[in-house]
Design an enzyme around this catalytic site. Structure first.
Site, short mmCIF file in Angstrom:
data_model
loop_
_atom_site.label_atom_id
_atom_site.label_comp_id
_atom_site.label_asym_id
_atom_site.label_seq_id
_atom_site.Cartn_x
_atom_site.Cartn_y
_atom_site.Cartn_z
N CYS A 85 0.82 -1.22 0.00
CA CYS A 85 0.00 0.00 0.00
C CYS A 85 0.84 1.26 0.00
CB CYS A 85 -1.01 0.00 1.12
SG CYS A 85 -0.35 -0.14 2.74
N VAL A 86 1.86 1.29 -0.82
CA VAL A 86 2.61 2.53 -0.96
C VAL A 86 2.49 3.09 -2.38
CG1 VAL A 86 4.85 3.60 -0.78
CG2 VAL A 86 4.16 1.98 0.93
#
Lengths: 128, 427
Positions: free
Chosen positions: B241-242
């Protein structure tokens, strides 16, 4: 690199400096870490992990930690040199219009340290 | 393997007394769902909200997007993750088509991941077209970052199963059948068609940079062969989730466009023989091993052509091009799917690495492209995260509250598996 303990971490991350003993600390930014690593690779240190992160967001990190062999050899690895040089070009291009995200420095320091731990674990599966 | 996907068209989501689907309206019992998710003691609180296409709503920071489904036969849910391990890829699954679970959770302060349901921003994210049930998870205090990430990831998957259960007895609007036999059978059926493999690369590098196959962290695998049905039946999960624009959400794995497009050509122009999941590791030794092993699998399986998709940008570019070089050198025609990081004007070198063998490359768009998104009436999640997006350069937050940001902040905007709207064209 022959043995698991023959590595050094080039870093500007204060958490990594505290956590690991084999640290070449760079008092500067991400780019300074890349340049220091490039200089080491040019002088015969082996590049162990890739100098760039896996996502654009990590380019904005104020901190970066890169693993190299602690010992140098007379044989410079041209592929490693090429990876370092192209990574510096990529970093400069990416940061042309952006600044390091210093507001979230502490979180970046934690994530950089966590990702380094994963790299060290991965490295241990190759060198033992 | 034969998988039947039953689609139940969802036209709206509302909160109600029961979690059910009636006439295309999905109702969700808020209290029951929150209590279910809070059974995990690591979840302190859960907030649920609904975001519909066209509403002036901004969701941020999005962690993952998941399609709610229920398996009717042949394995269970997210096998090896939320459920005991079963074989996926066969049987029947009911899908709440048009609905999505969107998880929000700021594990670190610099997370991006914006979904705008209207206007300029909506043009770039595929999840502006889905009816989104947004699950905002507040973890128990003192959770270390790995446990925090796991908690939010698991809560999202459980939420998708809880809601998906509403599809068990709902009226089915459409059935799609995915049926490919073993390589020998298919090659006998289509002896003159080129054998094509799909190599899907996954970021496999640690916290917020992971992917899972049947619950196994991809950091720990050698490249592995899947039947295409396994992935579109929930075998591959996002733990990443970056990289908002080019992360592959779980929803996108469940609906992997590369797989579905190859399926559509199977038996017509190609013989689609399988999917290889390849980890993008961090060490150079790891990268060499994964790339050699991937090329070896493609050669061993007798592929004539390979499609390779990347996840992320930066060090994975090296893996992408090393795989390409190895395959092309072995005489296997190779097409790469990636996105470009070519600066605001789109004129810079798009990848961090190059190789002359990369002669067929499909672009998912320029992640550095700047878009201006109008002020939202409602923000779901953490509005402070908007400051992260707007902190990049002077003048990015306009006086009227509009937000100027690069596409890299927008979920799925430059998908490297083609599940999106952007492309790049010479003109």
């Amino acid at each position: 690199m022959n043995k698991i303990n023959d590595f050094s971490i080039v870093t500007n991350n204060p958490i990594v400096k505290e956590k690991y003993s084999q640290v070449i600390f760079v008092d500067g930014g991400f780019e300074d870490v890349l340049i220091k690593t490039r200089d080491l690779v040019h002088s015969g240190h082996e590049l162990i992990n890739h100098p760039l992160g896996a996502s654009i967001r990590m380019f904005f990190s104020p901190y970066r930690s890169i693993i190299v062999s602690s010992k140098s050899t007379e044989l410079v690895d041209n592929e490693h040199v090429s990876i370092m040089e192209s990574s510096i070009i990529s970093y400069r291009k990416q940061m042309e219009n952006r600044m390091p995200d210093i507001v979230n420095s502490q979180d970046y320091a934690i994530i950089d340290s966590e990702l380094l731990d994963s790299s060290v674990e991965e490295m241990k599966r190759f060198y033992n | 393997m034969k998988l039947e996907q039953n689609r139940i068209y969802i036209k709206d989501i509302q909160f109600g007394d029961v979690t059910a689907v009636n006439n295309g309206i999905l109702t969700v019992n808020k209290e029951e769902m929150i209590n279910f998710l809070k059974e995990d003691p690591k979840v302190k609180d859960v907030k649920l909200d609904i975001a519909r296409p066209g509403e002036k709503t901004r969701i941020i920071p999005v962690k993952d997007v998941i399609e709610p489904r229920v398996k009717i036969s042949g394995g269970k849910g997210f096998s090896g993750v939320t459920q005991t391990t079963t074989q996926l890829g066969d049987g029947i699954v009911n899908i709440l088509y048009g609905a999505a679970i969107v998880t929000v959770g700021d594990i670190v302060g610099f997370q991006e991941g914006v979904v705008d349901m209207w206007g300029e921003g909506a043009k770039y994210t595929p999840f502006s077209k889905t009816f989104n049930l947004v699950v905002d998870i507040e973890p128990a205090e003192g959770l270390e970052p790995h446990m925090h990430e796991t908690t939010v990831r698991m809560a999202g998957l459980k939420a998708a199963e809880f809601v998906g259960e509403a599809g068990r007895d709902a009226k089915i609007d459409e059935t799609l059948t995915y049926d490919i036999g073993n390589i020998d059978e298919e090659t006998k059926k289509y002896p003159n068609l080129p054998k094509v493999l799909y190599v899907e690369m996954l970021i496999s590098q640690g916290l917020l940079h992971d992917g899972y196959i049947y619950g196994v962290n991809s950091q720990l695998i050698l490249p592995t062969l899947l039947h295409p049905n396994e992935e579109i039946d929930g075998a591959v999960i996002s733990g990443n989730c970056v990289a908002a624009c080019d992360k592959i959400t779980t929803y996108q794995h469940q609906n992997n466009s590369a797989i579905l497009d190859l399926y559509a050509e199977h038996g017509k122009t190609i013989n689609f023989i399988g999917v290889i999941i390849t980890p993008e590791l961090t060490t150079l030794q790891g990268k060499f091993r994964s790339c050699d092993y991937t090329a070896k699998l493609c050669k061993t399986l007798g592929a004539n052509g390979v499609i390779v998709s990347e996840e992320g940008y930066g060090n994975p570019d090296s893996d992408l091009l090393m795989i390409c070089k190895r395959l092309e050198t072995a005489g296997i025609k190779t097409v790469l799917i990636t996105d470009e990081c070519s600066g605001w004007d789109g004129a810079s070198q798009p990848l961090a690495d190059t190789t002359p063998e990369a002669v067929a490359v499909v672009s998912g768009g320029n992640v550095s492209h700047v878009v201006t998104m109008g002020p939202a009436d409602k923000v779901i999640g953490n509005d402070k995260a908007i400051a992260t997006l707007s902190g990049g350069w002077e003048g990015c937050l306009e006086a009227d509250g509009s937000l100027k940001c690069e596409l890299n902040a927008v979920i799925g905007a430059t998908s490297e598996i083609g599940f999106h709207y952007c492309t790049a064209r010479e003109y």
